[in-house]
Design a protein around this motif. Sequence first.
Motif, mmCIF file in Angstrom:
data_model
loop_
_atom_site.group_PDB
_atom_site.id
_atom_site.type_symbol
_atom_site.label_atom_id
_atom_site.label_comp_id
_atom_site.label_asym_id
_atom_site.label_seq_id
_atom_site.Cartn_x
_atom_site.Cartn_y
_atom_site.Cartn_z
ATOM 1 N N ALA A 94 0.843 -1.204 0.000
ATOM 2 C CA ALA A 94 0.000 0.000 0.000
ATOM 3 C C ALA A 94 0.873 1.248 0.000
ATOM 4 C CB ALA A 94 -0.907 0.002 1.222
ATOM 5 N N GLU A 95 0.632 2.119 -0.940
ATOM 6 C CA GLU A 95 1.321 3.404 -1.000
ATOM 7 C C GLU A 95 0.259 4.472 -1.200
ATOM 8 O OE1 GLU A 95 4.269 3.313 -4.054
ATOM 9 O OE2 GLU A 95 5.343 1.638 -3.160
ATOM 10 N N GLY A 96 -0.164 5.105 -0.114
ATOM 11 C CA GLY A 96 -1.188 6.135 -0.212
ATOM 12 C C GLY A 96 -2.587 5.584 -0.422
ATOM 13 N N GLY A 97 -2.772 4.326 -0.203
ATOM 14 C CA GLY A 97 -4.060 3.656 -0.390
ATOM 15 C C GLY A 97 -3.799 2.194 -0.656
ATOM 16 N N LEU A 98 -4.850 1.425 -0.679
ATOM 17 C CA LEU A 98 -4.669 -0.002 -0.903
ATOM 18 C C LEU A 98 -4.106 -0.275 -2.294
ATOM 19 C CD1 LEU A 98 -7.932 -1.546 0.630
ATOM 20 C CD2 LEU A 98 -5.647 -1.413 1.656
ATOM 21 N N HIS A 99 -3.206 -1.231 -2.368
ATOM 22 C CA HIS A 99 -2.682 -1.739 -3.635
ATOM 23 C C HIS A 99 -3.853 -2.437 -4.345
ATOM 24 C CE1 HIS A 99 -0.534 -4.627 -6.212
ATOM 25 N NE2 HIS A 99 0.510 -3.807 -6.135
ATOM 26 N N PRO A 100 -3.866 -2.476 -5.668
ATOM 27 C CA PRO A 100 -4.958 -3.156 -6.372
ATOM 28 C C PRO A 100 -5.203 -4.591 -5.893
ATOM 29 C CG PRO A 100 -3.697 -1.890 -7.937
ATOM 30 C CD PRO A 100 -2.962 -1.798 -6.614
ATOM 31 N N ILE A 101 -4.156 -5.312 -5.521
ATOM 32 C CA ILE A 101 -4.384 -6.686 -5.057
ATOM 33 C C ILE A 101 -5.044 -6.698 -3.688
ATOM 34 C CG2 ILE A 101 -2.155 -7.228 -3.951
ATOM 35 C CD1 ILE A 101 -2.649 -9.888 -5.909
ATOM 36 N N GLN A 102 -4.699 -5.746 -2.830
ATOM 37 C CA GLN A 102 -5.347 -5.658 -1.524
ATOM 38 C C GLN A 102 -6.817 -5.294 -1.689
ATOM 39 O OE1 GLN A 102 -2.430 -2.805 -0.103
ATOM 40 N NE2 GLN A 102 -1.739 -4.250 1.457
ATOM 41 N N GLU A 103 -7.093 -4.353 -2.565
ATOM 42 C CA GLU A 103 -8.480 -3.958 -2.824
ATOM 43 C C GLU A 103 -9.268 -5.119 -3.419
ATOM 44 O OE1 GLU A 103 -11.760 -1.888 -2.546
ATOM 45 O OE2 GLU A 103 -9.862 -1.008 -1.889
ATOM 46 N N ALA A 104 -8.663 -5.869 -4.331
ATOM 47 C CA ALA A 104 -9.345 -7.009 -4.959
ATOM 48 C C ALA A 104 -9.629 -8.112 -3.942
ATOM 49 C CB ALA A 104 -8.515 -7.547 -6.121
ATOM 50 N N PHE A 105 -8.698 -8.385 -3.031
ATOM 51 C CA PHE A 105 -8.956 -9.382 -1.995
ATOM 52 C C PHE A 105 -10.128 -8.937 -1.123
ATOM 53 C CE2 PHE A 105 -5.364 -11.752 -3.222
ATOM 54 C CZ PHE A 105 -5.295 -12.912 -2.470
ATOM 55 N N LYS A 106 -10.198 -7.664 -0.853
ATOM 56 C CA LYS A 106 -11.307 -7.119 -0.056
ATOM 57 C C LYS A 106 -12.628 -7.233 -0.830
ATOM 58 C CE LYS A 106 -12.826 -2.657 1.742
ATOM 59 N NZ LYS A 106 -12.476 -1.231 1.791
ATOM 60 N N GLN A 107 -12.644 -6.803 -2.061
ATOM 61 C CA GLN A 107 -13.865 -6.781 -2.858
ATOM 62 C C GLN A 107 -14.365 -8.176 -3.246
ATOM 63 O OE1 GLN A 107 -15.757 -4.084 -3.484
ATOM 64 N NE2 GLN A 107 -14.283 -2.974 -2.215
ATOM 65 N N HIS A 108 -13.464 -9.108 -3.429
ATOM 66 C CA HIS A 108 -13.831 -10.445 -3.917
ATOM 67 C C HIS A 108 -13.745 -11.506 -2.828
ATOM 68 C CE1 HIS A 108 -14.230 -9.131 -8.070
ATOM 69 N NE2 HIS A 108 -13.206 -8.335 -7.803
ATOM 70 N N MET A 144 -10.996 -20.445 -4.548
ATOM 71 C CA MET A 144 -11.760 -19.834 -5.647
ATOM 72 C C MET A 144 -11.718 -18.302 -5.575
ATOM 73 S SD MET A 144 -12.719 -22.261 -7.583
ATOM 74 C CE MET A 144 -13.698 -21.249 -8.656
ATOM 75 N N ASN A 145 -11.999 -17.733 -4.417
ATOM 76 C CA ASN A 145 -12.031 -16.279 -4.305
ATOM 77 C C ASN A 145 -10.634 -15.676 -4.366
ATOM 78 O OD1 ASN A 145 -14.783 -16.453 -4.142
ATOM 79 N ND2 ASN A 145 -14.893 -16.090 -1.949
ATOM 80 N N ILE A 146 -9.629 -16.427 -3.959
ATOM 81 C CA ILE A 146 -8.249 -15.958 -4.081
ATOM 82 C C ILE A 146 -7.882 -15.825 -5.554
ATOM 83 C CG2 ILE A 146 -5.821 -16.574 -3.695
ATOM 84 C CD1 ILE A 146 -6.771 -17.880 -1.029
ATOM 85 N N VAL A 147 -8.190 -16.837 -6.341
ATOM 86 C CA VAL A 147 -7.917 -16.809 -7.780
ATOM 87 C C VAL A 147 -8.670 -15.644 -8.427
ATOM 88 C CG1 VAL A 147 -8.189 -18.071 -9.954
ATOM 89 C CG2 VAL A 147 -7.402 -19.272 -7.899
ATOM 90 N N ALA A 152 -8.793 -10.233 -10.789
ATOM 91 C CA ALA A 152 -9.426 -8.911 -10.771
ATOM 92 C C ALA A 152 -8.387 -7.816 -10.582
ATOM 93 C CB ALA A 152 -10.483 -8.840 -9.665
ATOM 94 N N ALA A 153 -7.398 -8.065 -9.723
ATOM 95 C CA ALA A 153 -6.335 -7.074 -9.512
ATOM 96 C C ALA A 153 -5.548 -6.845 -10.791
ATOM 97 C CB ALA A 153 -5.410 -7.523 -8.386
ATOM 98 N N GLY A 154 -5.360 -7.886 -11.566
ATOM 99 C CA GLY A 154 -4.671 -7.741 -12.855
ATOM 100 C C GLY A 154 -5.443 -6.826 -13.779
ATOM 101 N N GLY A 155 -6.735 -6.927 -13.749
ATOM 102 C CA GLY A 155 -7.588 -6.063 -14.558
ATOM 103 C C GLY A 155 -7.572 -4.611 -14.117
ATOM 104 N N GLU A 156 -7.060 -4.358 -12.891
ATOM 105 C CA GLU A 156 -7.003 -2.988 -12.370
ATOM 106 C C GLU A 156 -5.649 -2.338 -12.619
ATOM 107 O OE1 GLU A 156 -8.164 -3.086 -8.241
ATOM 108 O OE2 GLU A 156 -9.856 -4.379 -8.706
ATOM 109 N N GLY A 157 -4.772 -3.030 -13.372
ATOM 110 C CA GLY A 157 -3.506 -2.442 -13.735
ATOM 111 C C GLY A 157 -2.402 -2.591 -12.718
ATOM 112 N N SER A 158 -2.467 -3.652 -11.905
ATOM 113 C CA SER A 158 -1.401 -3.848 -10.913
ATOM 114 C C SER A 158 -0.149 -4.347 -11.584
ATOM 115 C CB SER A 158 -1.886 -4.787 -9.831
ATOM 116 O OG SER A 158 -1.226 -5.987 -9.805
#
Length: 152
Positions: free
Chosen positions: A78-92, A138-141, A146-152
């Motif tokens: 996280a740099e100034g907010g959640l990293h895309p993978i952290q956000e994706a784990f939260k959302q999914h 399943m949700n980890i995958v 999803a994080a890849g789709g967010e440009g991580s």
Amino acid sequence: MEITTTVNGTSETRDVEPRRLLVDFIRTDLGLTGTHIGCDTTSCGACTVLYEGTPMKSCTMFAVQADGKALTTVEGLAEGGLHPIQEAFKQHHGLQCGFCTPGMMLVGAALLESNPNPTDDEVRWAISGNICRCTGYMNIVTAIQAAGGEGS
């Protein structure tokens, strides 16, 4: 022995006993407890960190092996907010108990650096060294993809 390593972008110089495990250095000396201790045998992956960008299990590495190297822990994503993978784990809902989550996130982030659009099989292969006893993966995958789709 004195070592200097860059952890999450910050240079750290510390005296360490030559047999001190990297996981203990990270958790105890640096206070970064997001790196978990699970099995102490490299079986579970809970202690995974990025070592020069490559996922490594810190429970069977010595701290002195990190001298002059760059490490990233889950706190460093996280740099100034959640990293895309952290956000994706939260959302999914890519976690339940959360014990494996830091290692899974770091492995996922490393995978997405080289392959931003992995298939299910590619994600499953990448995380195969990390054990989750709760989710069934399943949700980890899904979260990693999803994080890849967010440009991580």
